[in-house]
Design an enzyme around this catalytic site. Structure first.
Site, PDB file in Angstrom:
ATOM      1  N   ASP A 176       5.365   7.809  -3.513  1.00 43.30           N
ATOM      2  CA  ASP A 176       6.166   6.585  -3.418  1.00 43.30           C
ATOM      3  C   ASP A 176       5.273   5.383  -3.114  1.00 43.30           C
ATOM      4  O   ASP A 176       4.547   5.370  -2.122  1.00 43.30           O
ATOM      5  CB  ASP A 176       7.177   6.758  -2.272  1.00 43.30           C
ATOM      6  CG  ASP A 176       8.091   5.556  -2.135  1.00 43.30           C
ATOM      7  OD1 ASP A 176       9.170   5.565  -2.755  1.00 43.30           O
ATOM      8  OD2 ASP A 176       7.720   4.607  -1.416  1.00 43.30           O
TER       9      ASP A 176
ATOM     10  N   TYR B 284       3.087  -3.033  -1.421  1.00 43.82           N
ATOM     11  CA  TYR B 284       2.046  -2.280  -0.699  1.00 43.82           C
ATOM     12  C   TYR B 284       0.630  -2.612  -1.179  1.00 43.82           C
ATOM     13  O   TYR B 284      -0.349  -2.231  -0.564  1.00 43.82           O
ATOM     14  CB  TYR B 284       2.264  -0.762  -0.827  1.00 43.82           C
ATOM     15  CG  TYR B 284       3.612  -0.232  -0.417  1.00 43.82           C
ATOM     16  CD1 TYR B 284       4.523  -1.016   0.298  1.00 43.82           C
ATOM     17  CD2 TYR B 284       3.988   1.073  -0.749  1.00 43.82           C
ATOM     18  CE1 TYR B 284       5.767  -0.505   0.661  1.00 43.82           C
ATOM     19  CE2 TYR B 284       5.233   1.582  -0.381  1.00 43.82           C
ATOM     20  CZ  TYR B 284       6.108   0.781   0.314  1.00 43.82           C
ATOM     21  OH  TYR B 284       7.341   1.290   0.669  1.00 43.82           O
TER      22      TYR B 284
ATOM     23  N   LYS C 130       8.466  -0.062  -6.624  1.00 39.41           N
ATOM     24  CA  LYS C 130       9.596  -0.937  -6.269  1.00 39.41           C
ATOM     25  C   LYS C 130       9.302  -2.385  -6.622  1.00 39.41           C
ATOM     26  O   LYS C 130       8.173  -2.846  -6.493  1.00 39.41           O
ATOM     27  CB  LYS C 130       9.884  -0.853  -4.763  1.00 39.41           C
ATOM     28  CG  LYS C 130       9.989   0.550  -4.230  1.00 39.41           C
ATOM     29  CD  LYS C 130      10.329   0.608  -2.755  1.00 39.41           C
ATOM     30  CE  LYS C 130      10.063   1.998  -2.203  1.00 39.41           C
ATOM     31  NZ  LYS C 130       8.661   2.234  -1.846  1.00 39.41           N
TER      32      LYS C 130
ATOM     33  N   HIS D 288      13.505  -3.374  -4.130  1.00 40.66           N
ATOM     34  CA  HIS D 288      12.974  -3.075  -2.790  1.00 40.66           C
ATOM     35  C   HIS D 288      13.935  -3.494  -1.667  1.00 40.66           C
ATOM     36  O   HIS D 288      14.137  -2.742  -0.717  1.00 40.66           O
ATOM     37  CB  HIS D 288      11.611  -3.758  -2.612  1.00 40.66           C
ATOM     38  CG  HIS D 288      10.728  -3.070  -1.618  1.00 40.66           C
ATOM     39  ND1 HIS D 288       9.366  -3.058  -1.715  1.00 40.66           N
ATOM     40  CD2 HIS D 288      11.011  -2.375  -0.497  1.00 40.66           C
ATOM     41  CE1 HIS D 288       8.854  -2.375  -0.702  1.00 40.66           C
ATOM     42  NE2 HIS D 288       9.836  -1.952   0.050  1.00 40.66           N
TER      43      HIS D 288
END
Ligand code: A2P
Length: 328
Positions: A94, A99, A124, A157
């Site tokens: 994931d 990120y 996401k 998200h």
């Protein structure tokens, strides 16, 4: 009676369980005579209490029941921890544009030696890319960054909410329209949302293709039961981000006392708790030994009594990010 003290032996029955994607709940013993010797064999029972190792989403796509989270892992650390996770047996990774490690995750997958179709990959859409056109462009950037030609799962998200937008419902529907088109074009195998509460989900549930996943903060001490109940009643599989409470409550004395009974770590108890509640936990770690042990939760079962006691824990480890109030 919990049989966690019985040794776990890989048998044909276990292989059967793995093949048919069910989690064994407890082994039981059968005896038979073999050349005069009394041989004890443990057969692993296939039970279907919703505690599956692999879930089938509402569109028939299968998703491994524990995923590897990558938030906060960057650059080489991200490449290395994803490789360690794949080595340890995770087949579900994931990530998210936020990120800033989509490239590292893609690199690890390209270099790990597994076939692309053997790894379930999620990313996401970040909040600044909401809306039809921006979503379409952001998705292409994600694929390019990751070096992939499709995603297994793409999530919104965070929902647009009344806190920031009067027309929050339209924004979410517009974003969803783009994601639905990408799904129908075969660019994504399954689609969903993250951090959506029931009132955010409802408008999307009225559309042509409903979300298959909602990934929310979920861990002992912060269960968001109303959202879990809504999702489970509507065929939306729940994923848990920060199933370990972001590592903050791993010293909790109550959980430690329960974990000790089962000969497991607090982290394993927390992960198993999600698994037994039919939720897909996404633990993250950059430490190879922890990465491996976090997946080692299929050889014991938490009793109903202990499940209830864990569920009744007071609020602990909440990130503070209520989707209707966050400033991002
Ligand atoms: P590290 O990455 O240094 O191993 P969550 O998934 O709930 O957000 O928690 C992630 C945090 O929990 C990270 O700080 C990670 O540290 C830590 N962590 C992950 N697995 C374990 C474990 N088995 N035991 C202790 N801490 C862990």
């Amino acid at each position: 009676m919990i049989s966690h003290h019985l040794p776990f032996v890989k048998t044909k029955a276990n292989l059967f369980c793995e093949k048919y994607n069910s989690c064994f709940i407890f082994p039981f013993q059968v005896y038979y005579k073999n050349k005069g010797l009394r041989t004890r064999i443990y057969i692993l029972e296939v039970c279907l209490y919703g505690r599956k190792k692999i879930y089938t989403l509402s569109n028939g796509v299968e998703i491994p029941g524990i995923g590897f989270g990558t938030w906060q892992a960057k650059d080489d650390a991200a490449v290395n921890c994803v490789k360690a996770a794949l080595e340890a047996g995770y087949r579900h990774i994931d990530t998210a544009t936020l990120y800033r490690n989509e490239g590292s995750v893609g690199q690890a997958i390209a270099e790990c030696g597994l076939k692309r179709e053997d790894v379930f990959i999620t990313s996401k859409l970040w909040n600044s890319k909401r809306g039809y056109d921006k979503t379409m462009a952001a998705f292409e950037t994600t694929l390019e960054t990751m070096g992939l030609d499709y995603l297994d799962l793409y999530l919104i998200h965070w929902p647009a909410t009344p806190h920031h937008f009067e027309n929050w419902k339209e924004i979410n529907l517009d974003t969803w329209k783009a994601i639905t088109e990408l799904y129908k074009a075969g660019r994504i195998r399954a689609i969903g949302v993250s951090n959506f509460l029931p009132h955010h989900l409802e408008p999307l549930m009225q559309t042509e293709v409903q979300p298959m996943i909602d990934q929310i903060e979920y861990h002992p001490g912060y269960l968001q039961q109303e959202t879990v109940d809504y999702c489970q009643a509507n065929g939306v599989v729940v994923e848990a981000w920060s199933p370990l409470g972001n590592g903050q409550v791993l010293n909790d004395a109550f959980l430690a006392s329960i974990a000790e009974k089962y000969g497991k770590s607090v982290a394993q108890m927390r992960i198993r708790f999600a698994v037994q509640n039919g939720i897909i936990p996404l633990p993250k770690s950059v430490t190879p030994s922890r990465i491996a042990s976090n997946l080692d939760v299929y050889d014991f079962q938490i009793s109903d009594e202990d499940m209830k006691a864990i569920a009744a824990m007071p609020q602990t480890g909440f990130s503070g990010w209520n989707p209707d109030e966050v400033d991002f």
